[in-house]
Every structure is written in structure tokens, then in C-alpha cells.
Design a protein around this motif. Sequence first.
Motif, PDB file in Angstrom:
ATOM      1  N   GLU A  19       0.880  -1.172   0.000  1.00  0.00           N
ATOM      2  CA  GLU A  19       0.000   0.000   0.000  1.00  0.00           C
ATOM      3  C   GLU A  19       0.918   1.222   0.000  1.00  0.00           C
ATOM      4  OE1 GLU A  19      -3.745   1.313  -0.300  1.00  0.00           O
ATOM      5  OE2 GLU A  19      -3.572  -0.738   0.432  1.00  0.00           O
ATOM      6  N   VAL A  20       0.832   2.053  -1.014  1.00  0.00           N
ATOM      7  CA  VAL A  20       1.707   3.233  -1.100  1.00  0.00           C
ATOM      8  C   VAL A  20       0.855   4.464  -1.457  1.00  0.00           C
ATOM      9  CG1 VAL A  20       3.763   1.941  -1.854  1.00  0.00           C
ATOM     10  CG2 VAL A  20       2.201   2.869  -3.558  1.00  0.00           C
ATOM     11  N   ALA A  21       1.492   5.637  -1.348  1.00  0.00           N
ATOM     12  CA  ALA A  21       0.771   6.869  -1.693  1.00  0.00           C
ATOM     13  C   ALA A  21       0.501   6.912  -3.197  1.00  0.00           C
ATOM     14  CB  ALA A  21       1.602   8.076  -1.295  1.00  0.00           C
ATOM     15  N   LYS A  22      -0.640   7.456  -3.572  1.00  0.00           N
ATOM     16  CA  LYS A  22      -0.977   7.608  -4.996  1.00  0.00           C
ATOM     17  C   LYS A  22       0.055   8.530  -5.639  1.00  0.00           C
ATOM     18  CE  LYS A  22      -5.151   9.261  -7.081  1.00  0.00           C
ATOM     19  NZ  LYS A  22      -6.555   9.510  -6.792  1.00  0.00           N
ATOM     20  N   PRO A  23       0.619   8.149  -6.795  1.00  0.00           N
ATOM     21  CA  PRO A  23       1.642   9.014  -7.396  1.00  0.00           C
ATOM     22  C   PRO A  23       1.051  10.327  -7.927  1.00  0.00           C
ATOM     23  CG  PRO A  23       1.115   7.200  -8.879  1.00  0.00           C
ATOM     24  CD  PRO A  23       0.324   6.960  -7.622  1.00  0.00           C
ATOM     25  N   VAL A  24       1.909  11.344  -8.000  1.00  0.00           N
ATOM     26  CA  VAL A  24       1.471  12.660  -8.497  1.00  0.00           C
ATOM     27  C   VAL A  24       2.212  12.919  -9.806  1.00  0.00           C
ATOM     28  CG1 VAL A  24       1.425  15.134  -8.009  1.00  0.00           C
ATOM     29  CG2 VAL A  24       1.161  13.476  -6.141  1.00  0.00           C
ATOM     30  N   PRO A  25       1.480  13.229 -10.886  1.00  0.00           N
ATOM     31  CA  PRO A  25       2.180  13.418 -12.169  1.00  0.00           C
ATOM     32  C   PRO A  25       3.000  14.711 -12.186  1.00  0.00           C
ATOM     33  CG  PRO A  25      -0.156  13.940 -12.405  1.00  0.00           C
ATOM     34  CD  PRO A  25       0.021  13.437 -11.002  1.00  0.00           C
ATOM     35  N   THR A  26       4.147  14.659 -12.867  1.00  0.00           N
ATOM     36  CA  THR A  26       4.907  15.889 -13.107  1.00  0.00           C
ATOM     37  C   THR A  26       4.172  16.679 -14.192  1.00  0.00           C
ATOM     38  OG1 THR A  26       6.183  14.927 -14.904  1.00  0.00           O
ATOM     39  CG2 THR A  26       7.083  14.658 -12.668  1.00  0.00           C
ATOM     40  N   ASP A  27       4.692  17.854 -14.527  1.00  0.00           N
ATOM     41  CA  ASP A  27       4.039  18.681 -15.557  1.00  0.00           C
ATOM     42  C   ASP A  27       3.941  17.957 -16.900  1.00  0.00           C
ATOM     43  OD1 ASP A  27       3.701  20.646 -13.765  1.00  0.00           O
ATOM     44  OD2 ASP A  27       5.352  21.910 -14.477  1.00  0.00           O
ATOM     45  N   ASP A  28       4.906  17.038 -17.160  1.00  0.00           N
ATOM     46  CA  ASP A  28       4.926  16.344 -18.460  1.00  0.00           C
ATOM     47  C   ASP A  28       4.163  15.025 -18.453  1.00  0.00           C
ATOM     48  OD1 ASP A  28       6.573  18.276 -19.651  1.00  0.00           O
ATOM     49  OD2 ASP A  28       8.320  17.389 -18.659  1.00  0.00           O
TER      50      ASP A  28
END
Length: 326
Positions: A19-28
Motif C-alpha cells: 500500500e503506497v501513496a498515490k503518485p502525483v504526475p509531473t508537468d509532463d
Amino acid sequence: MKEKVYTEYGSPDVLQLKEVAKPVPTDDEILIKIHAVSVIRSDWEGLIGKPLYARFGGLFKPLRQILGSDIAGRVERAGRNNQQFQPGDEVFGDILVHMGGFAEYVCVRGKTLALKPANLTFEEAAAIPQAGVIALQGIRDKGQVQPGQKVLINGAGGGAGIFALQLAKLYGAEVTGVDNTGKLDFMRSLGADHVMDYTCEDFTKNGQQYDLILDVVAHRSVFAYQRALRPNGSYFAVGGSIATMFQILLLGAWIRRSTGKKLRILAVQPNLRDLAFITELCEARKVVPVIDRRYSLSEVPEALRYLGEGHAKGKIVITVEQNGKS
Ligand SMILES: NC(=O)c1ccc[n+]([C@@H]2O[C@H](COP(=O)([O-])OP(=O)(O)OC[C@H]3O[C@@H](n4cnc5c(N)ncnc54)[C@H](OP(=O)(O)O)[C@@H]3O)[C@@H](O)[C@H]2O)c1
């Protein structure tokens, strides 16, 4: 979010559900909520670390700890520089360079993704990318298959093989499919004119010759393969043993000069144009992305074991639960 992680090469038992944190997209990047991901031989090879090329970038430990590359899902967020997709878009494609498909979410740049056709399910779309493009480049581009030619596909009951077999039939060839005993009827059902059981017959020793051999499990000597080619015939190795690949690189040009027969490695170039082509054939049901079994994300080890132990007929797909539902 949940993801299937491994930190050492080994059997499916080394995989852990984390179980990990939901990833956050970079600008690209775009953030994709994964709905389905197919299990491919490259996942198995990356898990066990064999053949040696599967350790590219991580000789002793895996470079990328989450396998899974043929994904289908829905865009949840798009980075501000990403003009290609909008939140809500249904997308699919091959993220082999990035991996990370055995998870609920993944962030990728999106250059290798396309919009999913509405008339294909997420599972069907996830079954197509790598296997479909390998087959297309092997049969249409490199193989240049013509009506009436004799084509042999070694490993025709597996992921890339089912697409290659159906494509070769579509291009009018007389097709021989080679795979294990349990897949003979399956290959016939996909249109194979002849089938051969590799556990009791060696296609390089029965006197038959072919215009094209597409081999997803190359492991013999180049001399055996050239024996099974007609004059001016072509052999392409897609996957298999490093020893065979080296032999092809070392001796392929010499064999061509002395016999006219071509033996090469097929270096697949993933691209959206070819993905669109094979996907259109699937939409028209001229090629069927046969799904043998579906598993859940927590069952990734079982899915990999089923593939690795040689049972899979066609494709295996992981269906990722959406809001607690498969
Ligand atoms: N060249 C490139 O650029 C490139 C790019 C991407 C991937 N690849 C490689 O392409 C390959 C793709 O394979 P795939 O996805 O089609 O694998 P797959 O789904 O595992 O299919 C392989 C099939 O071959 C059968 N097989 C095993 N040993 C055999 C033998 N001695 N003779 C005949 N058939 C045999 C397997 O049956 P069993 O069930 O009996 O094992 C299986 O049905 C992988 O090796 C991957 O690494 C290459």
C-alpha cells in the motif's frame, strides 16, 4: 493505492502487495487509473532475471520494482505540459520503458499511449500492445508475407504467437504453428493449417522448409534454422537464448552470403502507428486478442506462475478492481 513490488529476482513468491501513496504526475506526465494490464513474457523474464537481457539496467537487483507494461485505463490527471490527453480519456499502450503496470495507478509521459477504441474492453486493449506490434513487424514488415508462402511460427500459442498466426493467415500464408501439446487444438482454432508439438518434434529436423520462420523462443543453432529455410527464406528471432542471438549476430551475414538465407534478430520498434493498425484489425475482429485467463491485482503471482509454467493459451490479463469491484 496498491501495487505489486519485487526487490530481488526470483519466483513469483518474491512479489509483495504494498500500500503506497498515490503518485502525483509531473508537468509532463499523466496519471492513469489502471483498469487492466496484460501479463507478458517480458514480465516473467524480468521477474526471474533470465535470459540475461532481462537484467538490463539491474544486473543484481531489478532496476524497476513494479512490473507490468501493457496497460489500459483512464486518465485521472494530466500535467500542465501534457496536451495529448484529458482527464477521463480511456487510453492503452505499452509502457515497457517505464513499467509499473501492476498497480492501481501509474504516472507516465503518455507518448506511447493511444485512445482506447470504445468497442474494445479494457482487457482486450491491454492484451494488444507488445504482442500485437511484435507480430505485425515480424509478419508484415520484416517478413513481408505473401499469399501462398509457407510460414512457421515457433511459440504460436503464446502472446505474440497468436497475433502472428492470425496475421500470417490474413496475409494468405500457409501457416504452421509450433507449441506444446496442450496448445495444438488452440492453434488450429486460430487458423493454423498445420500444428507441431515441440515436446516431441523438432521442426528443424523433419525436412520441411519455410519462406519465413518467426521465432519467439529461439534456442537452437543458426545452422538448424537455416536448414529449415527455403532458398531466399528468412528467419527472425524475437526472443530466446542469448547464445542463439550471438550466433545470429556473428554468423547471420556469412550464412546469407553463402546460402542466400536471411537469419536476423527482430528488434521491435514500438510505435503508435503500428499499434493503431493492429488494434483496427482487432476492432474488426479480423484478429482476436484471445484472453485465456483473468486475474486480480493480488493474484499477479498466480498469473505469472501460470504463464511461466507454460499453460497460457494466448493472453493473461490482470483486471484491476475499480472501487472495490473487478
Ligand atoms: N526482439 C524484441 O525487440 C522484443 C521486444 C519485446 C519482447 N521481446 C521478447 O519477445 C518474446 C515474446 O514472447 P511472448 O510474449 O509471445 O511469450 P509467451 O506468451 O510466453 O509465448 C511463448 C510461447 O512459446 C512456447 N514455447 C516455449 N518453449 C518452446 C519451444 N521450445 N518451442 C516452441 N514453442 C515454445 C510457450 O509455450 P510453453 O507454455 O510450453 O512455455 C508459449 O506458448 C519474449 O521473449 C520477449 O522478451 C522481444
